[in-house]
Scaffold this motif. Structure first.
Motif, PDB file in Angstrom:
ATOM      1  N   UNK A 116       7.773  -9.632  -8.310  1.00  0.00           N
ATOM      2  CA  UNK A 116       7.316  -9.735  -9.687  1.00  0.00           C
ATOM      3  C   UNK A 116       6.143  -8.767  -9.904  1.00  0.00           C
ATOM      4  N   UNK A 117       6.432  -7.481  -9.706  1.00  0.00           N
ATOM      5  CA  UNK A 117       5.459  -6.407  -9.866  1.00  0.00           C
ATOM      6  C   UNK A 117       6.218  -5.093  -9.806  1.00  0.00           C
ATOM      7  N   UNK A 118       5.501  -3.977  -9.870  1.00  0.00           N
ATOM      8  CA  UNK A 118       6.127  -2.681  -9.619  1.00  0.00           C
ATOM      9  C   UNK A 118       5.111  -1.777  -8.934  1.00  0.00           C
ATOM     10  N   UNK A 119       5.588  -0.680  -8.361  1.00  0.00           N
ATOM     11  CA  UNK A 119       4.759   0.176  -7.532  1.00  0.00           C
ATOM     12  C   UNK A 119       3.514   0.655  -8.286  1.00  0.00           C
ATOM     13  N   UNK A 120       2.362   0.356  -7.705  1.00  0.00           N
ATOM     14  CA  UNK A 120       1.106   0.817  -8.279  1.00  0.00           C
ATOM     15  C   UNK A 120       0.559  -0.016  -9.410  1.00  0.00           C
ATOM     16  N   UNK A 169      -8.640 -11.638  -1.455  1.00  0.00           N
ATOM     17  CA  UNK A 169      -9.002 -11.146  -0.127  1.00  0.00           C
ATOM     18  C   UNK A 169      -7.875 -10.377   0.561  1.00  0.00           C
ATOM     19  N   UNK A 170      -6.762 -10.137  -0.144  1.00  0.00           N
ATOM     20  CA  UNK A 170      -5.614  -9.474   0.492  1.00  0.00           C
ATOM     21  C   UNK A 170      -5.090  -8.356  -0.395  1.00  0.00           C
ATOM     22  N   UNK A 171      -5.882  -7.300  -0.604  1.00  0.00           N
ATOM     23  CA  UNK A 171      -5.463  -6.252  -1.540  1.00  0.00           C
ATOM     24  C   UNK A 171      -4.252  -5.457  -1.082  1.00  0.00           C
ATOM     25  N   UNK A 172      -4.061  -5.305   0.235  1.00  0.00           N
ATOM     26  CA  UNK A 172      -2.976  -4.470   0.747  1.00  0.00           C
ATOM     27  C   UNK A 172      -2.006  -5.246   1.620  1.00  0.00           C
ATOM     28  N   UNK A 173      -1.915  -6.540   1.375  1.00  0.00           N
ATOM     29  CA  UNK A 173      -1.000  -7.388   2.129  1.00  0.00           C
ATOM     30  C   UNK A 173      -0.537  -8.519   1.227  1.00  0.00           C
ATOM     31  N   UNK A 174       0.525  -9.209   1.629  1.00  0.00           N
ATOM     32  CA  UNK A 174       1.010 -10.355   0.852  1.00  0.00           C
ATOM     33  C   UNK A 174       1.168 -11.552   1.776  1.00  0.00           C
ATOM     34  N   UNK A 175       1.362 -12.704   1.169  1.00  0.00           N
ATOM     35  CA  UNK A 175       1.535 -13.908   1.958  1.00  0.00           C
ATOM     36  C   UNK A 175       0.256 -14.514   2.472  1.00  0.00           C
ATOM     37  N   UNK A 176      -0.888 -14.169   1.873  1.00  0.00           N
ATOM     38  CA  UNK A 176      -2.178 -14.726   2.284  1.00  0.00           C
ATOM     39  C   UNK A 176      -2.160 -16.240   2.124  1.00  0.00           C
ATOM     40  N   UNK A 177      -2.430 -16.952   3.193  1.00  0.00           N
ATOM     41  CA  UNK A 177      -2.367 -18.421   3.175  1.00  0.00           C
ATOM     42  C   UNK A 177      -3.718 -19.075   2.959  1.00  0.00           C
ATOM     43  N   UNK A 178      -4.735 -18.290   2.625  1.00  0.00           N
ATOM     44  CA  UNK A 178      -6.079 -18.867   2.498  1.00  0.00           C
ATOM     45  C   UNK A 178      -6.203 -19.798   1.303  1.00  0.00           C
ATOM     46  N   UNK A 179      -5.397 -19.571   0.284  1.00  0.00           N
ATOM     47  CA  UNK A 179      -5.484 -20.401  -0.911  1.00  0.00           C
ATOM     48  C   UNK A 179      -6.604 -20.014  -1.842  1.00  0.00           C
ATOM     49  N   UNK A 180      -7.391 -18.991  -1.500  1.00  0.00           N
ATOM     50  CA  UNK A 180      -8.503 -18.580  -2.344  1.00  0.00           C
ATOM     51  C   UNK A 180      -7.992 -17.931  -3.618  1.00  0.00           C
ATOM     52  N   UNK A 240       0.799  -1.224   0.000  1.00  0.00           N
ATOM     53  CA  UNK A 240       0.000   0.000   0.000  1.00  0.00           C
ATOM     54  C   UNK A 240       0.830   1.271   0.000  1.00  0.00           C
ATOM     55  N   UNK A 241       2.134   1.159   0.225  1.00  0.00           N
ATOM     56  CA  UNK A 241       3.006   2.321   0.250  1.00  0.00           C
ATOM     57  C   UNK A 241       3.758   2.505  -1.039  1.00  0.00           C
ATOM     58  N   UNK A 242       4.985   3.020  -0.937  1.00  0.00           N
ATOM     59  CA  UNK A 242       5.793   3.329  -2.114  1.00  0.00           C
ATOM     60  C   UNK A 242       6.608   2.145  -2.607  1.00  0.00           C
ATOM     61  N   UNK A 243       6.563   1.034  -1.879  1.00  0.00           N
ATOM     62  CA  UNK A 243       7.276  -0.155  -2.324  1.00  0.00           C
ATOM     63  C   UNK A 243       6.449  -0.975  -3.292  1.00  0.00           C
ATOM     64  N   UNK A 244       6.890  -2.198  -3.546  1.00  0.00           N
ATOM     65  CA  UNK A 244       6.178  -3.083  -4.467  1.00  0.00           C
ATOM     66  C   UNK A 244       6.361  -4.527  -4.029  1.00  0.00           C
TER      67      UNK A 244
END
Length: 321
Positions: free
Chosen positions: A57-61, A183-194, A45-49
């Protein structure tokens, strides 16, 4: 592309919640052999990626998933863009030139970064957008109903793009949704598998796009164009060079290049990446020996490794005569 099972991360199909959309990849190609995912949605959600796996495997925004082709030659041959889900076409653009940004004559694409494309509404607030399509290739119209898998046009080079791909954005009530981790728009590592994908497939954190032989270190433009590889060369060729074209490179990754010929090992070398690179190539080989090369078949191997494990391997051959 050969993917190592210990590294390739699979999205595991989970039970879909009521009202969720179900998607298929938007390109008519094989994600394990030809096309690949160059970038995913940014979850920082910040200036990182960060991609949804907390990788890079992405870039900011970045607001979508980039399904890429290995070469400009494949794009020129024509690869279909297909509807990821059934719905109604809400908007179309079809008149922008196919010119890579950074190339001479590239147009100003401000406020038209998507280039040629299609927006499809799927109901319940869901919509998908398909960007960078080929000028004049879009075959659907606003208001038209489309079914899952229906051809809507072809991959192009329009808008803000530096490689042939289709950018797929998925939105719910106007908000960006990552189909790999909805289900994890502003976080990573979601383990739900969805996941929103109809059939699970790999989100590969980097690997090899192509490999080949040349008689000298090829121009990067030729590799991207798909014209660098040679299948045959004369026994008097000035050099014997194997090269590998890769994506998603990280600091510390290694690329090992090896050549074997009719008389055994010809060349081997390992090169370590000193910076992150979205795309890169590495090459190595030998100059022609006195009297020329032994005639016959030569095999090249390119191996990309990360954290002590094989990330990807490609093999290639050339005949010297």
């Amino acid at each position: 592309m050969i993917r190592n099972g210990a590294i390739a991360i699979l999205s595991l199909a989970a039970t879909m919640a009521a009202g969720d959309i179900l998607l298929i990849p938007p390109l008519d190609c094989d994600l394990t052999q030809t096309c690949y995912i160059q970038q995913g949605v940014d979850h920082d959600p910040g200036s990182g990626a960060q991609d949804f796996l907390c990788g890079r495997l992405t870039y900011d925004g970045h607001k979508g998933t980039d399904f890429a082709l290995p070469s400009l030659a494949m794009q020129a041959e024509g690869v279909d863009v297909i509807a990821a889900a059934p719905g109604t076409v809400r908007g179309v653009r079809n008149d922008m030139a196919d010119v890579l940004q950074g190339m001479p004559g590239a147009p100003d694409v401000a406020d038209r970064e998507c280039g040629n494309g299609v927006v499809v509404s799927h109901g319940d607030g869901w919509e998908t957008q398909y960007c960078h399509m080929k000028q004049g290739s879009v075959v659907v119209q606003t208001g038209q109903r489309v079914v899952m898998g229906q051809v809507m046009g072809q991959v192009g080079l329009s808008g803000q793009t530096q490689f042939p791909h289709v950018h797929l954005s998925v939105r719910k009530d106007g908000a960006v949704v990552d189909p790999f981790a909805p289900d994890a728009p502003n976080a990573c590592g979601d383990a739900s598998g969805k996941t929103l994908w109809n059939t699970p497939f790999a989100f590969v954190p980097g690997g090899l796009i192509s490999a080949g032989f040349s008689d000298a270190v090829p121009e990067y433009a030729a590799i991207k164009a798909g014209t660098a590889a040679r299948q045959t060369m004369p026994a008097t060729a000035p050099g014997l060079v194997v090269w590998g074209f890769a994506f998603g490179g990280r600091v510390g990754d290694s690329v090992t290049l090896a050549i074997r010929g009719p008389q055994g090992e010809v060349f081997t070398d390992t090169q370590t990446l000193d910076r992150d690179q979205a795309q890169l190539f590495r090459a190595g080989g030998r100059r022609v020996p006195p009297g020329g090369w032994p005639r016959g078949d030569y095999a090249g191997t390119v191996e990309m490794r990360r954290d002590g494990q094989t990330l990807d391997v490609q093999t290639t051959t050339v005949t010297l005569d």
